[in-house]
Design a protein around this motif. Structure first.
Motif, PDB file in Angstrom:
ATOM      1  N   GLU A 126     -10.981  -3.619  -7.398  1.00 16.44           N
ATOM      2  CA  GLU A 126      -9.344  -3.775  -7.505  1.00 16.44           C
ATOM      3  C   GLU A 126      -9.328  -3.518  -8.740  1.00 16.44           C
ATOM      4  O   GLU A 126      -9.277  -4.497  -9.664  1.00 16.44           O
ATOM      5  CB  GLU A 126      -8.884  -4.921  -6.853  1.00 16.44           C
ATOM      6  N   TRP A 136      -2.077   0.408  -4.483  1.00 14.67           N
ATOM      7  CA  TRP A 136      -0.998  -0.293  -4.171  1.00 14.67           C
ATOM      8  C   TRP A 136      -0.043  -0.603  -5.207  1.00 14.67           C
ATOM      9  O   TRP A 136      -0.232  -0.310  -6.361  1.00 14.67           O
ATOM     10  CB  TRP A 136      -1.762  -1.912  -4.188  1.00 14.67           C
ATOM     11  N   ARG A 185     -16.493  -3.249  -3.471  1.00 15.48           N
ATOM     12  CA  ARG A 185     -15.111  -3.121  -3.494  1.00 15.48           C
ATOM     13  C   ARG A 185     -14.728  -3.552  -4.943  1.00 15.48           C
ATOM     14  O   ARG A 185     -15.135  -4.558  -5.489  1.00 15.48           O
ATOM     15  CB  ARG A 185     -14.594  -4.252  -2.546  1.00 15.48           C
ATOM     16  N   VAL A 187      -7.579   0.543  -5.570  1.00 15.25           N
ATOM     17  CA  VAL A 187      -8.504  -0.279  -4.788  1.00 15.25           C
ATOM     18  C   VAL A 187      -9.461   0.637  -4.225  1.00 15.25           C
ATOM     19  O   VAL A 187      -9.030   1.618  -3.678  1.00 15.25           O
ATOM     20  CB  VAL A 187      -7.781  -0.991  -3.844  1.00 15.25           C
ATOM     21  N   ARG A 212       0.798  -1.471  -0.234  1.00 12.45           N
ATOM     22  CA  ARG A 212      -0.272  -0.040   0.007  1.00 12.45           C
ATOM     23  C   ARG A 212       0.757   1.149   0.199  1.00 12.45           C
ATOM     24  O   ARG A 212       1.748   1.259   0.818  1.00 12.45           O
ATOM     25  CB  ARG A 212      -0.874   0.056   1.261  1.00 12.45           C
TER      26      ARG A 212
END
Length: 166
Positions: A134, A87, A132, A97, A6
């Motif tokens: 990514e 990230w 969520r 993300v 991160r």
């Protein structure tokens, strides 16, 4: 899969932009409720019968007291938490993300006060909706009120809402 680190963690809570105040964030974890099913079979198996209650939390250092005044929603009123992360993969690629969370504040808890330290508060949410992603991949998109349940492979409840005319 490459290891990821991160690099940035930013958020918006009830319209308040947060960056340096964020100490910790606990995203919504999705846990299936399973039941054993044997019927007339010799070997039992487990079937998903639902999802457990969802929760999320964020820990803030030195956040402005005006923010906390807004975290006392009236009955039926929700709060919005939008968390963005970046990230970095081992290959140096940046991966976005995003967590979009709607919930009800269960608790705002202050840490013990010590001289020379930032005041710290933990905000715990009972999650009503959570999405969520990514990069371009949807990990989950769940809404308790509408019964949308997409665990990244399509809405599991779409045909059932249609059948029940909901």
């Amino acid at each position: 899969m490459a290891e990821r680190t991160r690099r940035i963690l930013a958020a918006t809570l009830q319209g308040y932009p947060l960056l340096e105040e964020i100490e910790e964030f606990t995203p919504t974890n999705i846990e299936k409720t399973m039941e054993a099913s044997r019927g007339g079979r010799f070997v039992a198996r487990e079937l998903m019968v639902g999802l457990e209650n969802m929760a999320s939390s964020i820990v803030l250092n030195g956040a402005d007291s005006a923010l906390f005044a807004d975290l006392s929603p009236q009955a039926g009123e929700d709060v919005e938490l939008y968390v963005r992360e970046s990230w970095e993969t081992e290959d140096g690629e940046a991966v976005s993300v995003k967590h979009e969370i709607t919930g009800t504040v269960n608790k705002v808890e202050s840490r013990a006060v010590k001289m020379g330290e930032f005041p710290q508060r933990t905000i715990e949410l009972a999650v009503i909706a959570s999405k969520r992603t990514e990069g371009d991949t949807l990990i989950h998109d769940i809404n308790v009120r509408t019964q949308k349940v997409d665990l990244g492979q399509g809405d599991l409840m779409e045909a059932h809402r249609r059948a029940a005319e909901v």
